[in-house]
Design an enzyme around this catalytic site. Structure first.
Site, PDB file in Angstrom:
ATOM      1  CB  ALA A  44      -0.717  24.349  16.104  1.00 49.64           C
ATOM      2  CG  ASN A 174      -6.002  25.713  12.250  1.00 52.04           C
ATOM      3  OD1 ASN A 174      -6.725  26.074  13.177  1.00 52.04           O
ATOM      4  ND2 ASN A 174      -4.891  26.359  11.932  1.00 52.04           N
ATOM      5  CG  HIS A 175      -5.750  21.581  17.825  1.00 56.48           C
ATOM      6  ND1 HIS A 175      -6.565  22.085  18.816  1.00 56.48           N
ATOM      7  CD2 HIS A 175      -5.601  20.266  18.096  1.00 56.48           C
ATOM      8  CE1 HIS A 175      -6.878  21.109  19.662  1.00 56.48           C
ATOM      9  NE2 HIS A 175      -6.317  19.992  19.232  1.00 56.48           N
ATOM     10  CB  SER A 176      -8.326  27.559  15.500  1.00 54.99           C
ATOM     11  OG  SER A 176      -7.264  28.100  14.748  1.00 54.99           O
TER      12      SER A 176
END
Length: 345
Positions: A44, A174-176
């Site tokens: 996200a 970004n929270h990958s």
């Protein structure tokens, strides 16, 4: 160019797929509707403020205090209960761009642009903010006949409205979650980071001491993630001089975190213009099996590298310049992901 390595969805401007040699190296779900319940923030876009804000409050903006959602103990985490990861972004456009760079396979890049307008008072944050995320993907030629999958991510945000509001605070990432190995955990992954400077924290993960050296890690020295240890969830500092950090970092040089797994020969690089990054080895991952067939995930199923500004910068007088956005100013940052298969040199 063949099939694209990266896929996105408008919900949360999420990175859903990152294929390296046929393996999706990011955690996520098969069906986009499953992201409506995404407690781990898989893939996200995080805003308005990534990471934690102490006391679930901005202590001073526009001459007043702003209470925020306390969704992580006494802190506000990743923008609150309904952060930007749970907003529907507008997919502005997709386009194919021809370039003359001989290292770009077929001279072709693919661009997807997403935008979001976050209203004044969204999760307690002041001012109306417009954010644009630009994803640019392509293949890059490298040595030994290797082709690398590249994704450039660019963030731009500005304060566009709100009666009596002259400033707000922004910190995006970004929270990958990444797993480049053959196992359900990150065991055996070799990590190299360019710094061991980090922010010591209290029990709520709020900085409580000056920048220090992280014990057991040396800059540019590989270390291996085991089945249980090391357990890391810390903000590492790439630029220790906060007064030199601009609000828009996009013109700055990239600094790179790298990962390699010897069993798959897969490589990952996360490069950024940002002054810090959160390295998280996934101790608290807990997600049940989904109706779309996505498997359950548990502790250490993946790791995160989350480029950003310093944790709780908005509440620190000496740090707030990197995150407070006034009318007429633009916040900006870049992340570049690279993935490929090849034996370690």
């Amino acid at each position: 160019m063949g099939s694209k390595a990266f896929k996105f969805i408008p919900h949360g401007a999420i990175l859903q797929e990152f294929l390296v040699d046929g393996k999706n190296v990011v955690l996520g779900f098969n069906d986009k509707d499953e992201y409506l319940h995404n407690p781990c923030y898989f893939g996200a876009t995080i805003g308005r403020i990534a990471n934690r804000v102490s006391d679930a409050e901005i202590h001073s903006l526009n001459g007043k205090r702003y209470p925020l959602a306390a969704n992580n103990g006494p802190c506000s985490l990743h923008g609150g209960y309904i952060g930007w990861d749970q907003h529907e972004w507008t997919h502005e456009r997709s386009e194919t761009v021809s370039v003359s760079d001989g290292n770009v396979v077929n001279g072709t890049k693919f661009v997807d642009v997403y935008s979001l307008v976050s209203g004044d008072g969204d999760e307690g944050y002041p001012g109306e903010v417009k954010c644009v995320v630009t994803y640019t993907q392509y293949k890059e030629k490298a040595d030994r006949g290797i082709e690398k999958e590249i994704l450039e991510v660019e963030y731009e945000a500005e304060l566009v409205g709100g009666e009596g509001i002259e400033e707000t605070a922004i910190n995006l990432t970004n929270h990958s979650y990444f797993n480049i190995g053959p196992h359900p955990t990150i065991a055996g992954t070799i990590i190299t980071i360019p710094t061991n400077s980090y922010l010591p924290t209290d029990s709520n993960n709020i900085p409580n001491a000056p920048i220090a050296s992280y014990p057991g890690i040396s800059p540019n020295t590989p270390f291996t993630l085991g089945p249980v240890t090391p357990v890391i969830d810390s903000c590492f500092i790439l630029n220790p001089n906060p007064s030199t950090i601009p609000l828009d970092t996009r013109s700055l040089p990239l600094t790179t975190v790298s990962a390699y797994h010897p069993e798959t020969n897969l490589h990952l690089e996360v490069a950024t213009t940002e002054p810090a990054f959160q390295l998280y080895t996934g101790a608290n991952i807990a997600d049940e099996e989904r109706k779309d067939g996505s498997p359950a995930r548990s502790a250490r199923a993946a790791f995160c590298v989350e480029p950003s500004r310093y944790v709780d910068a908005v509440n620190r007088a000496e740090w707030r310049g990197m995150t407070v956005v006034r009318r007429g100013q633009k916040y900006g940052s870049r992340i570049v992901y690279r993935g490929w298969k090849g034996a370690e040199k």
